[in-house]
Structures are given as structure tokens and as C-alpha cells.
Design a protein around this motif. Structure first.
Motif, PDB file in Angstrom:
ATOM      1  N   SER A  57       0.853  -1.189   0.000  1.00  0.00           N
ATOM      2  CA  SER A  57       0.000   0.000   0.000  1.00  0.00           C
ATOM      3  C   SER A  57       0.891   1.243   0.000  1.00  0.00           C
ATOM      4  CB  SER A  57      -0.915  -0.004   1.228  1.00  0.00           C
ATOM      5  OG  SER A  57      -0.155   0.169   2.410  1.00  0.00           O
ATOM      6  N   ASN A  58       0.301   2.379   0.329  1.00  0.00           N
ATOM      7  CA  ASN A  58       1.065   3.629   0.337  1.00  0.00           C
ATOM      8  C   ASN A  58       1.505   4.038   1.739  1.00  0.00           C
ATOM      9  OD1 ASN A  58       0.858   4.080  -2.473  1.00  0.00           O
ATOM     10  ND2 ASN A  58      -1.232   4.854  -2.205  1.00  0.00           N
ATOM     11  N   CYS A  59       1.687   3.063   2.616  1.00  0.00           N
ATOM     12  CA  CYS A  59       2.053   3.373   3.999  1.00  0.00           C
ATOM     13  C   CYS A  59       3.470   3.947   4.069  1.00  0.00           C
ATOM     14  CB  CYS A  59       1.968   2.110   4.854  1.00  0.00           C
ATOM     15  SG  CYS A  59       3.239   0.915   4.432  1.00  0.00           S
ATOM     16  N   ASP A  60       3.757   4.607   5.188  1.00  0.00           N
ATOM     17  CA  ASP A  60       5.087   5.150   5.445  1.00  0.00           C
ATOM     18  C   ASP A  60       6.007   3.992   5.827  1.00  0.00           C
ATOM     19  OD1 ASP A  60       7.286   6.633   6.062  1.00  0.00           O
ATOM     20  OD2 ASP A  60       6.269   8.001   7.432  1.00  0.00           O
ATOM     21  N   LEU A  61       7.094   3.824   5.098  1.00  0.00           N
ATOM     22  CA  LEU A  61       7.953   2.656   5.271  1.00  0.00           C
ATOM     23  C   LEU A  61       8.649   2.596   6.624  1.00  0.00           C
ATOM     24  CD1 LEU A  61       9.828   2.133   1.876  1.00  0.00           C
ATOM     25  CD2 LEU A  61       8.171   0.625   2.957  1.00  0.00           C
ATOM     26  N   GLN A  62       9.248   3.694   7.043  1.00  0.00           N
ATOM     27  CA  GLN A  62      10.117   3.645   8.216  1.00  0.00           C
ATOM     28  C   GLN A  62       9.392   3.231   9.501  1.00  0.00           C
ATOM     29  OE1 GLN A  62      13.457   3.764   8.193  1.00  0.00           O
ATOM     30  NE2 GLN A  62      13.245   3.825   5.973  1.00  0.00           N
ATOM     31  N   PRO A  63       8.244   3.825   9.853  1.00  0.00           N
ATOM     32  CA  PRO A  63       7.538   3.340  11.050  1.00  0.00           C
ATOM     33  C   PRO A  63       7.144   1.872  10.939  1.00  0.00           C
ATOM     34  CG  PRO A  63       6.694   5.481  10.385  1.00  0.00           C
ATOM     35  CD  PRO A  63       7.584   5.012   9.279  1.00  0.00           C
ATOM     36  N   LEU A  64       6.767   1.441   9.739  1.00  0.00           N
ATOM     37  CA  LEU A  64       6.382   0.046   9.528  1.00  0.00           C
ATOM     38  C   LEU A  64       7.551  -0.890   9.829  1.00  0.00           C
ATOM     39  CD1 LEU A  64       4.121  -1.857   8.419  1.00  0.00           C
ATOM     40  CD2 LEU A  64       5.236  -1.627   6.190  1.00  0.00           C
ATOM     41  N   LEU A  65       8.729  -0.559   9.324  1.00  0.00           N
ATOM     42  CA  LEU A  65       9.908  -1.395   9.556  1.00  0.00           C
ATOM     43  C   LEU A  65      10.301  -1.409  11.026  1.00  0.00           C
ATOM     44  CD1 LEU A  65      12.124  -0.448   6.481  1.00  0.00           C
ATOM     45  CD2 LEU A  65      10.862  -2.572   6.850  1.00  0.00           C
ATOM     46  N   ARG A  66      10.245  -0.241  11.662  1.00  0.00           N
ATOM     47  CA  ARG A  66      10.631  -0.177  13.079  1.00  0.00           C
ATOM     48  C   ARG A  66       9.683  -1.018  13.937  1.00  0.00           C
ATOM     49  NH1 ARG A  66      13.700   2.338  10.229  1.00  0.00           N
ATOM     50  NH2 ARG A  66      14.306   0.150  10.021  1.00  0.00           N
ATOM     51  N   CYS A  67       8.398  -0.977  13.641  1.00  0.00           N
ATOM     52  CA  CYS A  67       7.432  -1.770  14.410  1.00  0.00           C
ATOM     53  C   CYS A  67       7.698  -3.259  14.237  1.00  0.00           C
ATOM     54  CB  CYS A  67       6.006  -1.432  13.983  1.00  0.00           C
ATOM     55  SG  CYS A  67       5.401   0.156  14.587  1.00  0.00           S
ATOM     56  N   ASP A 119       5.216   5.334  18.878  1.00  0.00           N
ATOM     57  CA  ASP A 119       4.803   6.660  18.428  1.00  0.00           C
ATOM     58  C   ASP A 119       5.958   7.284  17.646  1.00  0.00           C
ATOM     59  OD1 ASP A 119       3.941   9.220  17.988  1.00  0.00           O
ATOM     60  OD2 ASP A 119       3.725   9.766  20.101  1.00  0.00           O
ATOM     61  N   PHE A 120       5.861   7.219  16.326  1.00  0.00           N
ATOM     62  CA  PHE A 120       6.932   7.717  15.469  1.00  0.00           C
ATOM     63  C   PHE A 120       6.527   8.995  14.737  1.00  0.00           C
ATOM     64  CE2 PHE A 120       7.544   3.024  15.600  1.00  0.00           C
ATOM     65  CZ  PHE A 120       8.737   3.021  16.312  1.00  0.00           C
ATOM     66  N   SER A 121       5.605   9.749  15.322  1.00  0.00           N
ATOM     67  CA  SER A 121       5.137  10.980  14.690  1.00  0.00           C
ATOM     68  C   SER A 121       6.214  12.062  14.673  1.00  0.00           C
ATOM     69  CB  SER A 121       3.888  11.495  15.410  1.00  0.00           C
ATOM     70  OG  SER A 121       4.130  11.656  16.804  1.00  0.00           O
ATOM     71  N   ASP A 122       7.169  11.986  15.597  1.00  0.00           N
ATOM     72  CA  ASP A 122       8.281  12.936  15.659  1.00  0.00           C
ATOM     73  C   ASP A 122       9.448  12.352  14.861  1.00  0.00           C
ATOM     74  OD1 ASP A 122      10.502  14.502  16.328  1.00  0.00           O
ATOM     75  OD2 ASP A 122       9.829  14.815  18.386  1.00  0.00           O
ATOM     76  N   SER A 123       9.968  13.110  13.915  1.00  0.00           N
ATOM     77  CA  SER A 123      11.064  12.614  13.074  1.00  0.00           C
ATOM     78  C   SER A 123      12.302  12.286  13.898  1.00  0.00           C
ATOM     79  CB  SER A 123      11.409  13.643  11.994  1.00  0.00           C
ATOM     80  OG  SER A 123      11.819  14.876  12.576  1.00  0.00           O
ATOM     81  N   ALA A 124      12.498  12.988  15.022  1.00  0.00           N
ATOM     82  CA  ALA A 124      13.652  12.710  15.880  1.00  0.00           C
ATOM     83  C   ALA A 124      13.519  11.337  16.529  1.00  0.00           C
ATOM     84  CB  ALA A 124      13.788  13.796  16.953  1.00  0.00           C
ATOM     85  N   VAL A 125      12.299  10.960  16.886  1.00  0.00           N
ATOM     86  CA  VAL A 125      12.052   9.632  17.461  1.00  0.00           C
ATOM     87  C   VAL A 125      12.296   8.559  16.406  1.00  0.00           C
ATOM     88  CG1 VAL A 125      10.290   8.106  18.437  1.00  0.00           C
ATOM     89  CG2 VAL A 125      10.412  10.504  19.158  1.00  0.00           C
TER      90      VAL A 125
END
Length: 246
Positions: free
Chosen positions: A129-139, A199-205
Motif C-alpha cells: 500500500s502507500n504506507c510510510d515505510l520507516q515506522p512500519l519497519l521499526r514496528c 509513536d513515530f510521529s516525531d522525526s527525531a524519534v
């Protein structure tokens, strides 16, 4: 003689496959109830008769399978596709192959890892899908660490002292965080708390999580490079080389 194990109607994904003898395949599966299983698909490389209508047993294919065997290496009796093949390209394809390689390298064979199949399936569908890759991988990486019995304690540092939001910490190979003497290459406490909450809404996190996961998995992999990561690096270098000559 070991007891014959027969498994039927098992949901599974192909992690990797390679030729085996003249016409067969050695297939590495992630199954719903039996974890990572190695099976021989006899005659799978023959494209004749009924097999012509089947999808090739390639990585990322979702299957319904039957197998049997007395040893760790089973015989695949039946396989059918459960869905259309994932049409992944670019970073999404590399991300899926990265996840598969982590499982191949770290997940023990025949370890049930039942808690990992659903997150894996969710991750594969999200990659399509069009999900954001980085949060998906981290989870998924966090889920994998938990399944491996290596879940991180984001609430306490060494000595069972609480992690403070305004503190800075180093990660140790023992799996514990320790207070940092300075901020250099240290993880901020509030970022660790956010990672625990996914919670990966903050780019620093998100950056903190990427650096931490790289450090943890490099340790678990004995600092041996992932082939997927090396392949991506080579592709990026080739792309830069081509652009310089355009």
C-alpha cells in the motif's frame, strides 16, 4: 525412528527458495503455527502439467500448504496461493527482502514464533500500500526482538533505575540501557519512551529508533552484513555513477 509429522492446511509465506538437486526446490517458509520451516518441493522446477498453473515458489508468496517429514527437513506435499503475488518495487521490495533476511538469519528453525506470523502478514500487506515505510519497519523489528526473547526494556536502565525523559542513555549488548555521561551518540529518554509506545510521529524519534535498531540487530547478527543492505548500497552507488555521466 522419529514419528512422522503431518501438517495440513497451514498458512505460510515463502521467505526464500533455491534449487535443490535436478528439479526440486529447497524452500524456507514462515508458517502460522510452526514458525520457520524448511521443506523440499519435489519437482517444483518442472513446468509441466498441473504445475504450469501454479505460482513459482518465490519469496513473498502467500501460500496454503501441506507437508510431512520425520526430520527438520520436511517434504512439501501441496501448495496453493492464498492471494495474488505482491507487486513490490524499489524501496518497498528491498524492505520486504530485508525483513525476510532478518527472519532467515535470526529466527531458529521450527521455533513456533506464533506471535510473529500476524505482524509479518500485516507488514507485507502494508508494504503493498502507500504506507510510510520507516515506522512500519521499526514496528516489525520491535516485534521480532520480542519474538526472539530480546525485547528491550524502555522503562528501566541498568540497576532497575527508571529512564527519565530528559536523560540520555547508551544501549549495551546485555540488552540494558545505561545513563550516558554526555549526549554524544546517546539516546534521549523521551525518544526511548516514544519508541516503546510505537509513536513515530516525531522525526527525531524515528531517527532514534532507526539508529537503535541498527545497533541492536548488528549485534545479534554478529556484525555480519545483510546481503539485502549490501545490494541496496551497490544499487545506490550505481545510480550515483549513472547520474554523474548523464
Amino acid at each position: 525412528m522419529a514419528k512422522l509429522e503431518v501438517v495440513e492446511n497451514q498458512a505460510a509465506y515463502v521467505l526464500h527458495s533455491r534449487p535443490f538437486r535436478d528439479s526440486s526446490l529447497l524452500v524456507h517458509l514462515l508458517s502460522k503455527d510452526h514458525g520457520r520451516v524448511n521443506v523440499i518441493a519435489k519437482g517444483a522446477r518442472k513446468q509441466s502439467g498441473k504445475r504450469q498453473a501454479r505460482q513459482p515458489l518465490q519469496a513473498l508468496l502467500a501460500l496454503q500448504v501441506d507437508w510431512q517429514g520425520r526430520s527438520d527437513l520436511k517434504t512439501l506435499l501441496r501448495w496453493e496461493s492464498r492471494s495474488q503475488p505482491l507487486m513490490l518495487q524499489g524501496d518497498r521490495l528491498y524492505s520486504a527482502l530485508y525483513i525476510n533476511e532478518l527472519l532467515m538469519r535470526l529466527l531458529p528453525e521450527n521455533d513456533s514464533a506464533a506471535e510473529l506470523f500476524e505482524p509479518y502478514e500485516t507488514c507485507m500487506k502494508a508494504l503493498d500500500s502507500n504506507c510510510d515505510l520507516q515506522p512500519l519497519l521499526r514496528c516489525f523489528e520491535l516485534n521480532l526482538l520480542t519474538a526472539l526473547g530480546y525485547g528491550l526494556d524502555f522503562e528501566h536502565s541498568e540497576g532497575d533505575a527508571p529512564i527519565h525523559s530528559d536523560g540520555y542513555y547508551y544501549w549495551q549488548t546485555s540488552g540494558l540501557f545505561i545513563p550516558a555521561g554526555n549526549r554524544n551518540n546517546a539516546y534521549r529518554g523521551e525518544h526511548l519512551m516514544a519508541i516503546e509506545q510505537r509513536d513515530f510521529s516525531d522525526s527525531a524519534v524515528l531517527l532514534c529508533a532507526k539508529q537503535l535498531m541498527r545497533q541492536v540487530f548488528d549485534h545479534l547478527l554478529d556484525h555480519k552484513p545483510l546481503k539485502t543492505r549490501e545490494f541496496v548500497r551497490q544499487m545506490q552507488q550505481q545510480s550515483v555513477g549513472v547520474s554523474k555521466h548523464d
